[in-house]
Design an enzyme around this catalytic site. Sequence first.
Site, PDB file in Angstrom:
ATOM      1  N   LYS A 215     -37.624 -87.348  76.467  1.00 40.30           N
ATOM      2  CA  LYS A 215     -37.770 -86.717  77.718  1.00 40.30           C
ATOM      3  C   LYS A 215     -36.475 -86.089  78.135  1.00 40.30           C
ATOM      4  O   LYS A 215     -36.453 -84.904  78.817  1.00 40.30           O
ATOM      5  CB  LYS A 215     -37.911 -88.063  78.703  1.00 40.30           C
ATOM      6  CG  LYS A 215     -38.232 -87.503  80.169  1.00 40.30           C
ATOM      7  CD  LYS A 215     -38.717 -88.717  81.171  1.00 40.30           C
ATOM      8  CE  LYS A 215     -38.516 -88.640  82.302  1.00 40.30           C
ATOM      9  NZ  LYS A 215     -39.062 -89.510  83.282  1.00 40.30           N
ATOM     10  N   GLU A 221     -29.549 -91.724  69.922  1.00 41.64           N
ATOM     11  CA  GLU A 221     -30.465 -92.107  68.655  1.00 41.64           C
ATOM     12  C   GLU A 221     -31.168 -90.474  68.429  1.00 41.64           C
ATOM     13  O   GLU A 221     -31.346 -90.087  66.961  1.00 41.64           O
ATOM     14  CB  GLU A 221     -31.330 -93.247  68.692  1.00 41.64           C
ATOM     15  CG  GLU A 221     -30.763 -94.491  68.986  1.00 41.64           C
ATOM     16  CD  GLU A 221     -30.283 -94.896  70.446  1.00 41.64           C
ATOM     17  OE1 GLU A 221     -30.282 -93.714  71.303  1.00 41.64           O
ATOM     18  OE2 GLU A 221     -30.162 -96.069  70.777  1.00 41.64           O
ATOM     19  N   GLY A 277     -40.808 -92.905  80.673  1.00 36.85           N
ATOM     20  CA  GLY A 277     -40.805 -92.601  79.300  1.00 36.85           C
ATOM     21  C   GLY A 277     -41.716 -93.693  78.756  1.00 36.85           C
ATOM     22  O   GLY A 277     -42.448 -93.719  77.974  1.00 36.85           O
ATOM     23  N   ARG A 278     -41.678 -95.063  79.358  1.00 33.70           N
ATOM     24  CA  ARG A 278     -42.689 -95.991  78.712  1.00 33.70           C
ATOM     25  C   ARG A 278     -43.960 -95.730  79.374  1.00 33.70           C
ATOM     26  O   ARG A 278     -45.083 -96.524  79.062  1.00 33.70           O
ATOM     27  CB  ARG A 278     -42.362 -97.270  79.190  1.00 33.70           C
ATOM     28  CG  ARG A 278     -41.896 -97.589  80.433  1.00 33.70           C
ATOM     29  CD  ARG A 278     -41.238 -98.879  80.651  1.00 33.70           C
ATOM     30  NE  ARG A 278     -40.539 -99.106  82.240  1.00 33.70           N
ATOM     31  CZ  ARG A 278     -39.526 -98.285  82.829  1.00 33.70           C
ATOM     32  NH1 ARG A 278     -38.734 -97.760  81.753  1.00 33.70           N
ATOM     33  NH2 ARG A 278     -39.335 -98.727  83.921  1.00 33.70           N
ATOM     34  N   GLU A 363     -39.000-103.381  80.286  1.00 29.20           N
ATOM     35  CA  GLU A 363     -38.285-102.568  80.877  1.00 29.20           C
ATOM     36  C   GLU A 363     -38.608-102.205  82.138  1.00 29.20           C
ATOM     37  O   GLU A 363     -37.986-101.629  83.000  1.00 29.20           O
ATOM     38  CB  GLU A 363     -38.237-101.046  80.105  1.00 29.20           C
ATOM     39  CG  GLU A 363     -37.157-100.253  80.128  1.00 29.20           C
ATOM     40  CD  GLU A 363     -37.019 -98.866  79.211  1.00 29.20           C
ATOM     41  OE1 GLU A 363     -36.014 -99.209  78.663  1.00 29.20           O
ATOM     42  OE2 GLU A 363     -37.928 -98.247  79.285  1.00 29.20           O
ATOM     43  N   HIS A 394     -50.870-118.552  61.177  1.00 29.47           N
ATOM     44  CA  HIS A 394     -50.137-119.111  60.281  1.00 29.47           C
ATOM     45  C   HIS A 394     -48.702-119.273  60.298  1.00 29.47           C
ATOM     46  O   HIS A 394     -48.033-119.478  59.467  1.00 29.47           O
ATOM     47  CB  HIS A 394     -50.599-118.739  58.799  1.00 29.47           C
ATOM     48  CG  HIS A 394     -51.989-118.845  58.547  1.00 29.47           C
ATOM     49  ND1 HIS A 394     -52.618-120.099  57.974  1.00 29.47           N
ATOM     50  CD2 HIS A 394     -53.227-118.140  58.975  1.00 29.47           C
ATOM     51  CE1 HIS A 394     -53.751-120.121  58.044  1.00 29.47           C
ATOM     52  NE2 HIS A 394     -54.189-119.069  58.555  1.00 29.47           N
ATOM     53  N   LYS A 514     -25.094 -98.087  76.535  1.00 26.73           N
ATOM     54  CA  LYS A 514     -25.083 -96.691  75.977  1.00 26.73           C
ATOM     55  C   LYS A 514     -23.735 -95.857  76.261  1.00 26.73           C
ATOM     56  O   LYS A 514     -23.225 -95.449  75.482  1.00 26.73           O
ATOM     57  CB  LYS A 514     -26.076 -95.788  76.867  1.00 26.73           C
ATOM     58  CG  LYS A 514     -27.431 -95.818  76.539  1.00 26.73           C
ATOM     59  CD  LYS A 514     -28.169 -94.664  77.098  1.00 26.73           C
ATOM     60  CE  LYS A 514     -29.769 -95.007  77.237  1.00 26.73           C
ATOM     61  NZ  LYS A 514     -30.336 -94.038  77.798  1.00 26.73           N
TER      62      LYS A 514
HETATM   63  O1  F6P Z   1     -34.308 -96.950  76.691  1.00 26.34           O
HETATM   64  C1  F6P Z   1     -33.920 -96.155  77.928  1.00 26.34           C
HETATM   65  C2  F6P Z   1     -34.971 -95.057  77.573  1.00 26.34           C
HETATM   66  O2  F6P Z   1     -34.471 -94.277  78.947  1.00 26.34           O
HETATM   67  C3  F6P Z   1     -36.289 -95.170  77.911  1.00 26.34           C
HETATM   68  O3  F6P Z   1     -36.960 -95.750  79.136  1.00 26.34           O
HETATM   69  C4  F6P Z   1     -37.018 -94.162  77.161  1.00 26.34           C
HETATM   70  O4  F6P Z   1     -38.333 -94.326  76.974  1.00 26.34           O
HETATM   71  C5  F6P Z   1     -35.844 -94.045  75.934  1.00 26.34           C
HETATM   72  O5  F6P Z   1     -34.857 -94.345  76.460  1.00 26.34           O
HETATM   73  C6  F6P Z   1     -36.055 -92.645  75.634  1.00 26.34           C
HETATM   74  O6  F6P Z   1     -35.473 -91.440  76.344  1.00 26.34           O
HETATM   75  P1  F6P Z   1     -35.806 -90.087  75.890  1.00 26.34           P
HETATM   76  O7  F6P Z   1     -37.172 -89.767  76.066  1.00 26.34           O
HETATM   77  O8  F6P Z   1     -35.296 -89.328  77.283  1.00 26.34           O
HETATM   78  O9  F6P Z   1     -35.010 -89.995  74.875  1.00 26.34           O
END
Ligand code: F6P
Length: 551
Positions: A215, A221, A277-278, A363, A394, A514
């Site tokens: 987003k 990452e 995002g979620r 979240e 199990h 972060k």
């Molecule tokens: O973990 C925090 C967060 O902002 C989530 O809400 C989101 O889904 C994820 O990081 C990834 O964010 P982006 O789509 O901006 O890379």
Amino acid sequence: MAAQVQPLTKPPRTSQTAWSALASHYKTVSKLHLRQLFADDPERGERLAVEAVGVYLDYSKNRVTDETMRLLLQLAEESGLRARIDAMFHGEKINITEKRAVLHVALRAPQGTSIVVDGKNVVPEVHAVLDRMADFSNRVRSGEWKGHTGKRIRNVINVGIGGSDLGPVMAYEALKHYSDRAITFRFISNIDGTDFAEAVRDLVPSETLFIISSKTFTTLETMTNAHTAREWSLAGLGGDEKSVAKHFVAVSTNASEVAKFGIDTANMFEFWDWVGGRYSMDSAIGLSTMVAIGPEKFHAMLNGFHQMDEHFRTAPFQQNLPVLMGLLAIWYNDFFGSQTVAVLPYEQYLKRFPAYLQQLTMESNGKHVTLAGKKVKHDTSPIYWGEPGTNGQHSFYQLIHQGTRLIPCDFIAFSKPLNPLGHHHDMLIANVCAQTEALAFGKTPAQVEAEGTPKWLIPHRVFEGNRPSNTILADKLTPETLGKLVALYEHSVFTQGTIWNIDSFDQWGVELGKVLAQRIIPELESETEPQLAHDSSTNNLIRYYRKSKQS
Ligand code: F6P
């Protein structure tokens, strides 16, 4: 400071008299056993069940009476749930700390409908992006979209994290049955290099397309993995920068960062700041899903979402599936003090569904202050966890059956199997029924003794029962059903967040870690010994790591 931002929309809250009534009602209900509740009301199993949009919810095996349900429904009314639902669907900026509308429901609104944000109907833009996604997906699936060397794309890798990964990977696994098996789909999320290395180890760059999903297009990452992907791809394609256009597309709200990375914005699929995002798996973040199952089935999934949205928006609360599930979650979390909810899909394709739900639920509702910035009075989100049945039986079910904690469970099952094989499916469903029955009714000492069990062994073999569960049944796992199921949980989360009066749509809690990581990276990589100003534990860990990585 998030807490100082004034709510843009004030929910019409009253004093929640139902909350105190529920607290004293709990004292009576907590002493009742499901055995008794069923014995006293032979119709209970049929009565406490609701079917809507093809989803059947049996909530009769919950520790509730008619009075509990009346009070819970009153709590929903007193919390202003109806007005909050309307506010969300009308595009009001209910995500107050980020001053954003919350409009994942617009992502599945049919063409021709209107949802206005800041004076603009967003539905046409949603469909314009869906059309571009469809065109791209068709070209990849048909082989018309070629890689830099003219070869067909055989591998699609989604690079993203959080909502930009969990939705795509869950949906891919859930809908694998419907996917194009000629294309290999992989998902890279973790900054741990192993995730990347293992995802590409048997692939060739000339046949591999990366979808960089973020987003913000700034997430550490994802950007790290995206740069590694670019190097890997270029290395295998003679270093020709022009190849990027054929092997990288982006899904983002941030066109300038996408361009900076080197992806032509013509190859960017847009979404909007009003999609959390979620809550984004049905936006362009679902591009890998659309490539996998094709545009038609993706639209069927959107239609499933929309049916559940409309049900949530219009159905009376006593027949409203997400409202009922949200209220029951509140009942156990805040009155029984249960800390977790187990989600147990009896469908192998839903193996990533509990992991997906963890972000959606925790979240969203892992919050400690109300919309007004005051400390919440009650515990917020329970911990969601789970595994597909029957594997869980199990391993951890022992604790659910005979442990000391009360763990409400959601059992999810389908009448028709996607892979009919002999008696497998009947046996699978027999296990769903058997587990919920055993949890609710248990086995008394008298029953255990009647089986000839020696006296000393009886306590070990007694099942107290009275362990609550919901059973969610649908016809078959299809794209449409998946949409309904995800929307069911999205709106259950909304219901819970409304009752706690929290902002279910921000996630400030992930920020601190972060920021600190950004500070520590140069300290780990510096050639010279860095001046460390953390606490003694963190300083020591950094020194230990620096020393051992060099040895
Ligand atoms: O973990 C925090 C967060 O902002 C989530 O809400 C989101 O889904 C994820 O990081 C990834 O964010 P982006 O789509 O901006 O890379």
